[in-house]
Design a protein around this motif. Structure first.
Motif, mmCIF file in Angstrom:
data_model
loop_
_atom_site.group_PDB
_atom_site.id
_atom_site.type_symbol
_atom_site.label_atom_id
_atom_site.label_comp_id
_atom_site.label_asym_id
_atom_site.label_seq_id
_atom_site.Cartn_x
_atom_site.Cartn_y
_atom_site.Cartn_z
ATOM 1 N N THR A 196 34.354 46.365 47.131
ATOM 2 C CA THR A 196 35.171 45.216 46.739
ATOM 3 C C THR A 196 35.673 45.363 45.312
ATOM 4 O O THR A 196 35.183 46.190 44.552
ATOM 5 N N GLU A 197 36.621 44.495 44.993
ATOM 6 C CA GLU A 197 36.981 44.328 43.599
ATOM 7 C C GLU A 197 35.895 43.452 42.981
ATOM 8 O O GLU A 197 35.181 42.748 43.696
ATOM 9 N N ASN A 198 35.776 43.487 41.672
ATOM 10 C CA ASN A 198 34.754 42.691 41.001
ATOM 11 C C ASN A 198 35.318 41.303 40.728
ATOM 12 O O ASN A 198 36.086 41.111 39.798
ATOM 13 N N ILE A 217 19.836 43.317 50.278
ATOM 14 C CA ILE A 217 21.205 43.453 49.762
ATOM 15 C C ILE A 217 21.119 43.926 48.315
ATOM 16 O O ILE A 217 20.296 43.428 47.540
ATOM 17 N N THR A 218 21.937 44.905 47.995
ATOM 18 C CA THR A 218 22.033 45.372 46.615
ATOM 19 C C THR A 218 23.510 45.442 46.246
ATOM 20 O O THR A 218 24.358 45.653 47.113
ATOM 21 N N ALA A 219 23.784 45.265 44.987
ATOM 22 C CA ALA A 219 25.165 45.327 44.501
ATOM 23 C C ALA A 219 25.189 46.150 43.231
ATOM 24 O O ALA A 219 24.293 46.040 42.394
ATOM 25 N N SER A 220 26.222 46.982 43.107
ATOM 26 C CA SER A 220 26.363 47.793 41.905
ATOM 27 C C SER A 220 27.786 48.326 41.827
ATOM 28 O O SER A 220 28.558 48.204 42.779
ATOM 29 N N LYS A 258 35.994 53.395 39.257
ATOM 30 C CA LYS A 258 36.014 52.347 38.218
ATOM 31 C C LYS A 258 36.649 51.070 38.769
ATOM 32 O O LYS A 258 37.694 51.100 39.393
ATOM 33 N N GLY A 259 35.961 49.940 38.544
ATOM 34 C CA GLY A 259 36.473 48.654 38.976
ATOM 35 C C GLY A 259 36.157 48.294 40.424
ATOM 36 O O GLY A 259 36.507 47.216 40.886
ATOM 37 N N VAL A 260 35.501 49.195 41.140
ATOM 38 C CA VAL A 260 35.143 48.936 42.542
ATOM 39 C C VAL A 260 33.632 48.773 42.642
ATOM 40 O O VAL A 260 32.882 49.608 42.142
#
Length: 172
Positions: free
Chosen positions: A11-13, A35-38, A43-45
């Motif tokens: 995704t976009e941030n 669920i993890t997010a990073s 760059k930017g994704v």
């Protein structure tokens, strides 16, 4: 037939993205195991790695719904054989448990490591699959686990186009 699936969502941030993603699972009455997010390699994704247990049909419907969300660039679903994955677990136990050589044996047998030794506690780290980190937790229980934390799954795929190729295709 229900199986464990790993969903990768790029995704976009943007603010509220986690909520917009998880609501899709909630609407379908699907429980997220982790669920993890990073940030991703682009760059930017951002990358969300979601683990759930469901049927192939349900997870494919979820992928379709995820890709309709504004700011979602691409979503993929993978079975365990298609990914390399790990989790990290931290265990905090009393320092006086170290006086007994058994704790050190357990740590070595499970290929864990001591991160910090304080007057009152030690922190142990273990990376591996959930079964491995859970087993070490059970082995440390007799020594008095003060705290236990496990991350969600972090995964990379074995066979997949590079994310930048998909982004180029989307731009065209």
């Amino acid at each position: 037939m229900e199986k464990t699936y790993t969903v990768s969502v790029f995704t976009e941030n943007s603010i509220g993205m986690m909520n917009r993603i998880t609501i899709i699972f909630t609407r379908r009455h699907l429980n997220i195991d982790s669920i993890t997010a990073s940030e991703s390699e682009v760059k930017g994704v951002f990358r969300y790695t979601i683990v759930l247990r469901t049927t192939k049909e349900q997870v494919e419907k979820v992928i379709g719904q995820l890709e309709k969300v504004i700011d979602v660039l691409k979503a993929f679903v993978h079975e365990d054989a298609q990914i390399v994955h790990q989790e990290i677990a931290l265990y905090k136990i009393k320092t006086d448990a170290l006086t007994n050589g058994d704790v050190e044996k357990v740590i070595r047998q499970h290929h864990a490591r001591i991160l910090t030794v304080d007057r009152e506690f030690i922190v142990i780290e273990k990376t591996g699959h959930v079964e491995e980190t859970q087993l070490l937790f059970e082995k440390l229980q007799p020594f008095g686990v003060l705290e236990f934390a496990r991350s969600g799954r972090v995964a990379v795929t074995k066979p997949m186009k590079n994310l930048s190729i998909y982004l180029d295709e989307l731009a065209k």
